[in-house]
Design an enzyme around this catalytic site. Sequence first.
Site, mmCIF file in Angstrom:
data_model
loop_
_atom_site.group_PDB
_atom_site.id
_atom_site.type_symbol
_atom_site.label_atom_id
_atom_site.label_comp_id
_atom_site.label_asym_id
_atom_site.label_seq_id
_atom_site.Cartn_x
_atom_site.Cartn_y
_atom_site.Cartn_z
ATOM 1 N N SER A 120 -8.530 -9.964 95.706
ATOM 2 C CA SER A 120 -7.629 -10.625 96.225
ATOM 3 C C SER A 120 -7.062 -11.772 95.006
ATOM 4 O O SER A 120 -7.805 -11.989 94.204
ATOM 5 C CB SER A 120 -7.951 -11.328 97.270
ATOM 6 O OG SER A 120 -8.662 -12.873 96.830
ATOM 7 N N ASP A 121 -5.688 -12.055 95.034
ATOM 8 C CA ASP A 121 -5.350 -12.904 93.984
ATOM 9 C C ASP A 121 -5.907 -14.256 94.819
ATOM 10 O O ASP A 121 -6.478 -14.334 96.088
ATOM 11 C CB ASP A 121 -3.893 -13.157 94.124
ATOM 12 C CG ASP A 121 -3.320 -13.897 92.882
ATOM 13 O OD1 ASP A 121 -4.226 -14.769 92.067
ATOM 14 O OD2 ASP A 121 -2.129 -13.769 92.355
ATOM 15 N N CYS A 122 -6.007 -15.493 94.050
ATOM 16 C CA CYS A 122 -6.949 -16.496 94.496
ATOM 17 C C CYS A 122 -6.295 -17.255 95.482
ATOM 18 O O CYS A 122 -5.140 -17.886 95.255
ATOM 19 C CB CYS A 122 -7.084 -17.273 92.913
ATOM 20 S SG CYS A 122 -8.023 -16.432 91.877
#
Length: 349
Positions: free
Chosen positions: A238-240
């Site tokens: 996932s992106d952060c």
Amino acid sequence: MNREEAVKRATALVEQMTVEEMASQLRFDAPAIERLGIPAYNWWNEGLHGVARAGTATVFPQAIGLGATFDEALLGQVAQAISVEARAKYNQAVRDGDRDIYKGLTLWSPNVNLFRDPRWGRGHETYGEDPYLISRLGVAFIHGLQGNGAYLRTAACAKHFAVHSGPEAERHHFDAQVSPKELWETYLPAFEACVTEGQAEAVMGAYNRTNGEPCCANTYLMEEVLRGKWGFQGHYVSDCWAVRDFHENHKVTASPEESVTLALSKGCDLNCGCTYQRILDAYEKGMLPLEQIKRSAIRLFTTRFLLGMFDETEYDAIPYTAVECRAHLDLAERAAAESVVLLKNDGLL
């Protein structure tokens, strides 16, 4: 090491873990499991135009400048230099017992999004607006990062999947509505090339929704296209803090436990953020099957075995003196010279 052997070793290792231990390994800041000889590992590292945030490194032109070179061979050489420096830093960090952030071999690069809307604000991280050019440079960069040795020199990550480049301020709740024609002709060609030609070991999902579903839990993009049509076998990250957006901003789930369950069910293996700290809560409530936790753990340890983290490799002898060495500085100067673009002022400028 080939993937088949890596999967076999990863499976054997994960099978020895408790559910608590498996769950802990799906966080970007995975802790050590001392009884199994597994050191702590932080998955978060960057290498768009040099090894970022970990002290001295050779700084190459930003990605938009590298894109302006139109030079696939040069991109491969730049990426190789970055990966050598990442290995040098990793080797020294391991010797020092330093398992902190930005010291690992999983580089969350390249960014192969399109840059067509200046309101995004992060176009400098990309190679430009043309799907074909981005595809060619992305593949070259991935080959340079990962190398062709017995093990991966570093693991590349194609990001942010997909239809991500709208206004930055809206990224956490925006729903990108895109037609099949535009999706396949504009937004997906670079990712397809990075996965099928480049063999990128990782793909990172975007913050936004695409056609109604969050990009880190998107049935069509992740299951039908990425792992189905393209045959992707690596891990998905996932992106952060993007999984937290599921319940806080996109409102597609009502709780962290529901977000964890949704993300893992669609194949988001690794969480950059804090939501996967609720995996055990979801599991204990009967929402999340053990097999989905185990599946992601096996994918992540497959990558670690492919990087040779539990073996001796040909890269272990790379010394710290490789960082910002003369050859890399010369290459950076050459890349900077090739990145310069002169525009003719015929009255439009």
